[in-house]
Scaffold this active site. Structure first.
Site, PDB file in Angstrom:
ATOM      1  N   LYS A 170       3.894  -1.479 -23.425  1.00 13.84           N
ATOM      2  CA  LYS A 170       4.453  -0.165 -23.050  1.00 13.84           C
ATOM      3  C   LYS A 170       4.737   0.696 -24.279  1.00 13.84           C
ATOM      4  CE  LYS A 170       7.785  -2.386 -20.931  1.00 13.84           C
ATOM      5  NZ  LYS A 170       7.279  -3.770 -20.955  1.00 13.84           N
ATOM      6  N   HIS A 187       9.835  -3.170 -27.886  1.00 16.70           N
ATOM      7  CA  HIS A 187       8.616  -2.364 -27.747  1.00 16.70           C
ATOM      8  C   HIS A 187       8.007  -2.155 -29.135  1.00 16.70           C
ATOM      9  CE1 HIS A 187      10.123  -0.614 -23.652  1.00 16.70           C
ATOM     10  NE2 HIS A 187      10.029  -1.925 -23.663  1.00 16.70           N
TER      11      HIS A 187
HETATM   12  P1  GDP Z   1       6.174  -3.888 -24.564  1.00 18.56           P
HETATM   13  O1  GDP Z   1       7.466  -4.629 -24.446  1.00 18.56           O
HETATM   14  O2  GDP Z   1       5.536  -3.677 -23.233  1.00 18.56           O
HETATM   15  O3  GDP Z   1       6.288  -2.621 -25.358  1.00 18.56           O
HETATM   16  O4  GDP Z   1       5.192  -4.853 -25.360  1.00 18.56           O
HETATM   17  P2  GDP Z   1       5.548  -5.681 -26.709  1.00 18.56           P
HETATM   18  O5  GDP Z   1       5.558  -4.731 -27.842  1.00 18.56           O
HETATM   19  O6  GDP Z   1       6.726  -6.546 -26.503  1.00 18.56           O
HETATM   20  O7  GDP Z   1       4.312  -6.667 -26.769  1.00 18.56           O
HETATM   21  C1  GDP Z   1       3.015  -6.209 -26.862  1.00 18.56           C
HETATM   22  C2  GDP Z   1       2.393  -6.811 -28.135  1.00 18.56           C
HETATM   23  O8  GDP Z   1       0.993  -6.634 -28.130  1.00 18.56           O
HETATM   24  C3  GDP Z   1       2.859  -6.122 -29.411  1.00 18.56           C
HETATM   25  O9  GDP Z   1       2.844  -7.036 -30.456  1.00 18.56           O
HETATM   26  C4  GDP Z   1       1.814  -5.036 -29.628  1.00 18.56           C
HETATM   27  O10 GDP Z   1       1.698  -4.639 -30.989  1.00 18.56           O
HETATM   28  C5  GDP Z   1       0.578  -5.760 -29.176  1.00 18.56           C
HETATM   29  N1  GDP Z   1      -0.460  -4.919 -28.564  1.00 18.56           N
HETATM   30  C6  GDP Z   1      -0.316  -3.829 -27.762  1.00 18.56           C
HETATM   31  N2  GDP Z   1      -1.535  -3.420 -27.315  1.00 18.56           N
HETATM   32  C7  GDP Z   1      -2.428  -4.265 -27.854  1.00 18.56           C
HETATM   33  C8  GDP Z   1      -3.860  -4.384 -27.734  1.00 18.56           C
HETATM   34  O11 GDP Z   1      -4.529  -3.650 -27.022  1.00 18.56           O
HETATM   35  N3  GDP Z   1      -4.448  -5.430 -28.416  1.00 18.56           N
HETATM   36  C9  GDP Z   1      -3.739  -6.290 -29.184  1.00 18.56           C
HETATM   37  N4  GDP Z   1      -4.392  -7.254 -29.809  1.00 18.56           N
HETATM   38  N5  GDP Z   1      -2.399  -6.203 -29.310  1.00 18.56           N
HETATM   39  C10 GDP Z   1      -1.765  -5.213 -28.637  1.00 18.56           C
HETATM   40  P1  IMO Z   2      10.118  -5.481 -22.571  1.00 20.05           P
HETATM   41  O1  IMO Z   2      10.704  -4.129 -22.290  1.00 20.05           O
HETATM   42  C1  IMO Z   2       9.749  -9.651 -21.302  1.00 20.05           C
HETATM   43  C2  IMO Z   2      13.260 -11.433 -19.381  1.00 20.05           C
HETATM   44  C3  IMO Z   2      13.980 -12.525 -20.134  1.00 20.05           C
HETATM   45  C4  IMO Z   2      14.470 -13.366 -18.970  1.00 20.05           C
HETATM   46  C5  IMO Z   2      14.834 -12.323 -17.932  1.00 20.05           C
HETATM   47  C6  IMO Z   2      16.313 -11.968 -17.894  1.00 20.05           C
HETATM   48  O2  IMO Z   2       9.928  -5.787 -24.012  1.00 20.05           O
HETATM   49  O3  IMO Z   2       8.895  -5.714 -21.740  1.00 20.05           O
HETATM   50  P2  IMO Z   2      17.863 -10.516 -19.495  1.00 20.05           P
HETATM   51  O4  IMO Z   2      18.249 -10.723 -20.931  1.00 20.05           O
HETATM   52  O5  IMO Z   2      17.199  -9.230 -19.210  1.00 20.05           O
HETATM   53  O6  IMO Z   2      19.013 -10.779 -18.555  1.00 20.05           O
HETATM   54  O7  IMO Z   2      16.792 -11.693 -19.209  1.00 20.05           O
HETATM   55  O8  IMO Z   2      14.077 -11.173 -18.250  1.00 20.05           O
HETATM   56  N1  IMO Z   2      13.090 -10.165 -20.136  1.00 20.05           N
HETATM   57  C7  IMO Z   2      11.940  -9.759 -20.657  1.00 20.05           C
HETATM   58  N2  IMO Z   2      10.728 -10.356 -20.712  1.00 20.05           N
HETATM   59  N3  IMO Z   2       9.913  -8.409 -21.793  1.00 20.05           N
HETATM   60  C8  IMO Z   2      11.107  -7.778 -21.720  1.00 20.05           C
HETATM   61  O9  IMO Z   2      11.286  -6.501 -22.087  1.00 20.05           O
HETATM   62  C9  IMO Z   2      12.205  -8.471 -21.172  1.00 20.05           C
HETATM   63  N4  IMO Z   2      13.507  -8.167 -20.968  1.00 20.05           N
HETATM   64  C10 IMO Z   2      14.030  -9.206 -20.319  1.00 20.05           C
HETATM   65  O10 IMO Z   2      13.099 -13.236 -20.977  1.00 20.05           O
HETATM   66  O11 IMO Z   2      13.404 -14.126 -18.447  1.00 20.05           O
HETATM   67 MG    MG Z   3       8.404  -6.309 -25.239  1.00 15.04          MG
END
Ligand code: GDP
Ligand code: IMO
Ligand code: MG
Length: 432
Positions: free
Chosen positions: A17, A42
Site C-alpha cells: 500500500k 508502509h
Molecule cells: P504495506 O504495509 O502494504 O505498505 O506493505 P509493506 O511495505 O509492509 O510490505 C511490502 C514490501 O514489499 C515492502 O518491502 C516494499 O518495499 C516491497 N514491495 C512493494 N511493491 C513491490 C514490488 O512490486 N516488488 C517487490 N519486489 N517488492 C515490492
Molecule cells: P500494514 O498496514 C500485516 C496483524 C498482526 C496480528 C493482527 C493483530 O503494514 O499492512 P494488532 O497489533 O493490530 O492488534 O495485531 O494484525 N497486523 C498486520 N499484519 N500488516 C499490517 O499492517 C498489520 N497490522 C496488524 O500481525 O496478526
Molecule cells: Mg506493512
C-alpha cells in the site's frame, strides 16, 4: 473523473500500500490515514532510498502535500514523534507543519501497550500474534468511552482524574489477570508532558479541512492500513486487528461523506502473505513458499517477524472485492513470482461437509475448515523486475494477470514490478 481515491489492502496486510500511495500522491492535495495505528508498516522506496512509515501518511515525501491523521486512527505520541524525528533527520521538509491530526483521534498510552503484551503472553500458543503496540486496548477504550483523545491533552483539570481512573482500571487487569507489572501514573504523565506541546499545533479540524479541499475540487487520497482479511468485522476473527480496514471506514475514520470516495483501489499481492496467527488456506510449507519469502523479503517492516507465504487466493479476493467495492486492483510484487515452474490460483474451497464455495467465509473457524481448490497455470522464467510496460511482461505473466482479473471479477489498474516508485506499470489511472 475520480477526485478522491481510497487505497486499501485486499489481503492480510503488507500488500504494498505504502509504495502505491506514495506513487499516486504526487498529484493530490493530501493523503489521509483513517484507521489503525503504528501497527502498520508502509515501505516507500524512491531512487533506491527506503523509508518505512507507521503512522504518518505515505504522501509525506512529496513536500508540497499536507498529510492528515483522521479520528479513526489510534495515535501513540511517542511513535508519532519518533517517526517525525526520523523524517526530519532524513531531510524531509516541514513534516510537522504539513501534518494535521484530528482532535478526536484516540491516544495510545503506556498502559495499552502493557496490556496488549501481557495478554499475548498469557494466551501462550493461542496468541493472536499482535504487533504488541497497544492497538486493541486503545480501540477498546474508545468504544468504552474512556479514551484519552487528542483534545483532552489540553484540559489538564479533566485529564488527570481520567488518567488516574484508567491507570487503576488497567492495573487491575495487569496485576490480577496477567501477573504483570503495574503501570505507574507518573510514567503516563511523563509521556504526555514530553509530547503534548509538540502535538498541539498539529491538531486541526481534519474533517472540515478535507471537506473544504473537496469543495475546491482538490484531489485527496485515503490510505488504508492492514488489510480486508484483518478487518474486525469481516476478517478471520478473532485473528484480526481491532479496526475496520475496509474502504467504507475511510468515511467514518476521516470524517468525510461516503459520496466523496470516488474510486477504491485494492492493493493485491501477486501471491498471499500473512503475519501473526490465524487460518491461511493457501499457505505453503514447502520450498516454493520459502522461495517467495526469500525473494519477496517477507519480513515484517514493524516487528521483523517472518511473514507466512502462500498461493494467490482468488476466492478470498472475491470477498474483498465485494465488501470494499474495489473499482480497480493494483497487483504488486509480480517480480517475486519469476522463475516458478507452475503457479496455482485458489478459485474456491471444499468445506468439511464436502460442499464447495467460491468465496472466503467470515471468521477463523469457518476459514480453518476451507481446503483450497486450485487451478494450475504455467509460470515464466524471464525477469519481470522493474518492467514499466505491460507489453514487456512474458506471455505467461500476462496470462496470469488476465486469469486473476477473470476469476476475481475486477479490472487490474496498476501492476508493481519492484519496490521503487518507478517500478510500476500503469494500465488505468485511478484519478483519470
Ligand atoms: P504495506 O504495509 O502494504 O505498505 O506493505 P509493506 O511495505 O509492509 O510490505 C511490502 C514490501 O514489499 C515492502 O518491502 C516494499 O518495499 C516491497 N514491495 C512493494 N511493491 C513491490 C514490488 O512490486 N516488488 C517487490 N519486489 N517488492 C515490492
Ligand atoms: P500494514 O498496514 C500485516 C496483524 C498482526 C496480528 C493482527 C493483530 O503494514 O499492512 P494488532 O497489533 O493490530 O492488534 O495485531 O494484525 N497486523 C498486520 N499484519 N500488516 C499490517 O499492517 C498489520 N497490522 C496488524 O500481525 O496478526
Ligand atoms: Mg506493512
Amino acid at each position: 473523473m475520480a477526485k478522491n481515491v481510497v487505497v486499501i489492502g485486499a489481503q492480510w496486510g503488507d500488500e504494498g500500500k505504502g509504495k502505491i500511495v506514495d506513487w499516486l500522491a504526487e498529484e493530490t492535495a493530501g493523503v489521509v490515514r483513517f484507521q489503525g495505528g503504528h501497527n502498520a508498516g508502509h515501505t516507500l522506496v524512491v531512487g533506491g532510498k527506503k523509508t518505512v512509515l507507521r503512522l504518518i501518511p505515505s504522501g509525506i515525501l512529496h513536500e508540497k502535500l499536507d498529510c492528515f491523521i483522521g479520528s479513526g486512527v489510534v495515535v501513540s505520541p511517542e511513535a508519532l514523534m519518533g517517526e517525525i524525528d526520523e523524517l526530519n533527520a532524513a531531510g524531509v521538509k516541514k513534516v510537522e507543519g504539513r501534518l494535521k491530526i484530528a482532535p478526536t483521534a484516540t491516544l495510545i498510552l503506556p498502559y495499552h501497550i502493557a496490556l496488549d503484551q501481557a495478554r499475548e503472553a498469557s494466551r501462550g500458543s493461542g496468541k493472536i500474534g499482535t504487533t504488541g503496540r497497544g492497538i486493541g486496548p486503545a480501540y477498546e477504550d474508545k468504544v468504552a468511552r474512556r479514551a484519552v483523545r487528542m483534545v483532552d491533552l489540553f484540559d489538564t483539570e479533566k485529564l488527570l482524574p481520567k488518567l488516574q481512573a484508567n491507570v487503576e482500571y488497567y492495573n487491575v487487569q495487569l496485576q490480577y489477570l496477567h501477573q504483570a507489572e503495574p503501570v505507574k501514573l507518573e510514567d503516563v504523565l511523563a509521556v504526555i508532558e514530553k509530547y503534548a506541546g509538540r502535538i498541539k499545533p498539529m491538531i486541526t479540524d481534519v474533517s472540515r479541512t478535507l471537506y473544504e479541499k473537496n469543495q475546491k475540487g482538490e484531489k485527496l487520497l485515503f490510505e488504508g492500513a492492514q488489510g480486508t482479511l484483518l478487518d474486525i468485522d469481516y476478517g478471520t476473527y478473532p485473528f484480526v486487528t481491532s479496526s475496520n480496514c475496509l474502504a467504507g471506514a475511510a468515511s467514518a475514520g476521516a470524517g468525510v461523506p461516503p459520496q466523496m470516495l470516488d474510486y477504491v483501489l485494492g492493493i493485491v499481492k501477486a501471491y498471499t502473505t500473512r503475519v501473526g496467527s490465524g487460518p491461511f488456506p493457501t499457505e505453503l510449507f514447502d520450498d516454493i513458499g520459502a522461495g517467495l519469502a526469500e525473494r519477496g523479503h517477507e519480513f515484517g517492516s514493524v516487528t521483523g517477524r517472518a511473514r507466512r507465504c502462500g498461493w494467490f487466493d482468488a476466492a478470498a479476493l472475491k470477498r474483498s472485492i465485494q465488501v470494499n467495492g474495489i473499482t480497480g486492483m493494483c497487483i504488486t510484487k509480480l517480480d517475486v513470482m519469476d522463475g516458478i515452474d507452475e503457479i496455482k490460483i485458489c478459485v474456491g474451497y471444499t468445506l468439511a461437509d464436502g460442499s464447495t464455495t467460491d468465496i472466503l467465509p467470515f471468521g477463523a473457524d469457518a476459514v480453518a475448515g476451507c481446503t483450497p481448490v486450485y487451478e494450475t497455470l504455467p509460470g515464466w522464467k524471464e525477469s519481470t523486475f522493474g518492467a514499466t510496460e505491460f507489453s514487456q511482461l512474458p506471455a505467461n505473466a500476462q496470462a496470469y494477470l488476465k486469469r486473476i482479473e477473470e476469476v476475481c471479477g475486477a479490472p487490474i489498474a496498476i501492476v508493481s514490478t519492484g519496490p521503487d516508485r518507478a517500478e510500476t506499470i500503469l494500465l488505468q489511472h485511478p484519478f483519470a
